[in-house]
Design a protein around this motif. Structure first.
Motif: not given
Length: 211
Positions: A198-204, A158-161
């Motif tokens: 596309e990469l989604s933002d990794l939540p805090e 799983l790829w994240f920004r």
């Protein structure tokens, strides 16, 4: 009508003459050319598969010079076949060069400090084509993002920004999770159908989903 095979007098590989007593359907002058032709076919098939992969890799990753090739033992390689290092950017290449190179088995992306790219690796998460419940729970707790099957077909990447303070490894029962963000290269596998390109933002606090 005379067949093409019956008319063939030259080796398909080296263009030299076929032996006088060669079979009517002979295509090569000997074992050496037959092996070379076989290797060429395998290389062409690998390039075809990699070309198809290009369309399934996010532009955000392809735009960065973070690419290496890898050997059959998963050792990172430069595009010229020499060893690469995940802590030496001089040994990495842009995507076009890595995709065009013929050394090794394929290409991978190097995670580097400052890139803000994090990969969550779920090992042995797929069985008989189905995502196991523990892995599905993690996937469901995170935003939909670019996801690949691992090289073995049993893992998920799983790829994240975003960036985590440090890598992490979780081993508890059947749960096998690793988190990477720096000094690691990830072999590009096969995008899971239906996942975003596309990469989604990794939540805090996202790592809480792993426990």
């Amino acid at each position: 009508m005379t067949s093409t095979a019956a008319c063939r007098t030259r080796c398909e590989q080296c263009s030299g003459p076929l032996p006088l007593l060669a079979r009517a359907d002979a295509r090569f002058c000997g074992a050496t050319c037959r092996k070379r032709a076989s290797r060429a076919r395998l290389a062409a098939e690998r390039r075809r598969v990699e070309a198809e992969q290009v369309a399934r890799i996010p532009a955000e990753l392809r735009s960065r010079a973070r690419w290496v090739r890898y050997s059959s033992r998963k050792v990172p390689l430069r595009v010229d076949g020499r060893f690469a290092a995940v802590n030496n950017p001089a040994t990495w290449s842009d995507f076009a060069a890595a995709a065009a190179a013929t050394c090794g088995q394929g290409f991978g992306y190097v995670l580097a400090a400052g890139d803000d790219v994090t990969v969550i690796d779920l090992d042995d998460a797929v069985e008989n084509g189905r995502v196991l419940p523990w892995a599905q729970r993690i996937v469901g707790a995170l935003p939909a993002t670019y996801t690949e099957r691992g090289r073995s077909g049993r893992g998920l990447h799983l790829w994240f920004r975003g960036r985590v303070p440090h890598g992490r490894r979780v081993r508890r029962g059947e749960v096998k999770v690793e988190v990477y963000c720096d000094r690691r290269y990830i072999i590009v596998g096969d995008r899971v159908p239906g996942t975003p390109l596309e990469l989604s933002d990794l939540p805090e606090g996202a790592l809480e989903a792993l426990v």
